[in-house]
Scaffold this active site. Structure first.
Site, PDB file in Angstrom:
ATOM      1  N   ASN A 143      -6.487  20.723  26.795  1.00  0.00           N
ATOM      2  CA  ASN A 143      -5.630  20.096  25.796  1.00  0.00           C
ATOM      3  C   ASN A 143      -4.572  21.040  25.236  1.00  0.00           C
ATOM      4  OD1 ASN A 143      -6.834  17.623  26.055  1.00  0.00           O
ATOM      5  ND2 ASN A 143      -8.309  17.967  24.399  1.00  0.00           N
ATOM      6  N   THR A 150     -15.430  18.086  23.742  1.00  0.00           N
ATOM      7  CA  THR A 150     -15.827  18.758  24.974  1.00  0.00           C
ATOM      8  C   THR A 150     -17.048  19.634  24.697  1.00  0.00           C
ATOM      9  OG1 THR A 150     -13.527  18.744  25.698  1.00  0.00           O
ATOM     10  CG2 THR A 150     -15.017  20.253  26.829  1.00  0.00           C
ATOM     11  N   ARG A 208     -10.310  17.986  16.706  1.00  0.00           N
ATOM     12  CA  ARG A 208     -11.648  17.628  17.195  1.00  0.00           C
ATOM     13  C   ARG A 208     -11.879  17.867  18.673  1.00  0.00           C
ATOM     14  NH1 ARG A 208     -14.156  12.189  15.631  1.00  0.00           N
ATOM     15  NH2 ARG A 208     -12.564  11.413  17.048  1.00  0.00           N
ATOM     16  N   ASP A 209     -10.858  18.248  19.427  1.00  0.00           N
ATOM     17  CA  ASP A 209     -11.107  18.488  20.853  1.00  0.00           C
ATOM     18  C   ASP A 209     -10.212  19.612  21.360  1.00  0.00           C
ATOM     19  OD1 ASP A 209     -12.379  18.183  23.264  1.00  0.00           O
ATOM     20  OD2 ASP A 209     -11.225  16.426  23.900  1.00  0.00           O
ATOM     21  N   ILE A 210     -10.221  20.740  20.639  1.00  0.00           N
ATOM     22  CA  ILE A 210      -9.485  21.916  21.090  1.00  0.00           C
ATOM     23  C   ILE A 210     -10.180  22.475  22.323  1.00  0.00           C
ATOM     24  CG2 ILE A 210      -8.717  24.251  20.490  1.00  0.00           C
ATOM     25  CD1 ILE A 210      -7.352  22.227  18.761  1.00  0.00           C
TER      26      ILE A 210
END
Length: 240
Positions: A86, A124, A80-82
């Site tokens: 990260n 993001t 969910r936040d590639i």
């Protein structure tokens, strides 16, 4: 939340940070012990300068393998936040590790695509898939393997261009309008046809047309890299 963190402790992959142990010293306190990584974020590694195509190929293959591992689990793990913050480039500048599995939010929302739907998108802004920006018919945001793949495509754009996609977007609405009008931003001139095609298969506006991590690993862009590496290895061996 504790059970969800225990699920993360079961992840074992060379391109994913290790969650080593979970402890609950007090009723309202949860402590997670994680692998210590020596390196820097991919964002800092890029440092606003485009990467060469061999490096993009190498990093993309490693990220694809990590995504295939996550997306193949039962239930699937959706990151969910590639994004480039990260991804850690280890100190050898060759191995990468995927980090930050949503520990700052409700963990049960990041463990499976079934429970990952929320009233508003998390993640993001520059890396959010179109379906997370109000394009779907559901009242809640539907996270999926495909939304991770879109974010991976945005990460490829940053490696190829040096900057984040949709860098000027200031809100979810503005992002949605930009994607609706233009789709994913074009890669800079000078990039190979194989990379352009690989990127396009990650960033199709219709999530049903995006390729899975397994399919992307078979793409010519990554397979060509393996052939070149094998050729170089053979050449070096012959010289010895």
């Amino acid at each position: 939340a504790i059970e969800s963190e225990r699920n993360l402790c079961r992840l074992r992959h060379p391109n994913i940070v290790r969650f080593l142990h979970i402890a609950q010293p007090e009723l309202a306190t949860v402590v997670v012990f994680m692998e210590l990584l020596d390196g820097r974020s991919l964002e800092r590694f890029i440092d606003n300068k485009p990467l060469d195509e061999l490096t993009i190929r190498d990093f993309s293959e490693q990220i694809c393998r990590a995504l295939l591992y996550l997306h193949s689990r039962q239930p699937p793990v959706i990151h969910r936040d590639i994004n480039c913050l990260n991804i850690i480039v280890c100190s050898d500048n060759t191995q990468i590790k995927l980090i930050d599995f949503g520990l700052s939010i409700k963990l049960e929302q990041s463990v499976s695509h079934i429970s990952a739907s929320t009233k508003s998108p998390k993640g993001t802004l520059n890396f959010m898939a179109p379906e997370l920006l109000g394009a779907g018919e559901s009242d809640s945001v539907q996270y999926s393997r495909e939304s991770d793949i879109w974010a991976f495509g945005c990460l490829i754009f940053q490696m190829a261009s040096g900057g984040r996609p949709f860098a000027n977007a200031k809100s979810l609405l503005e992002m949605a309008q930009l994607i609706d009008r233009r789709g994913a931003p074009a890669l800079p001139d000078g990039r190979s046809a194989e990379l352009r095609d690989f990127y396009s298969r990650c960033t199709a506006k219709d999530c049903r047309k995006r390729r899975s991590a397994e399919e992307l690993l078979e793409h010519e862009f990554l397979r060509g890299g393996k052939l070149k590496k094998g050729f170089l290895s053979s050449l070096l061996a012959a010289r010895k």
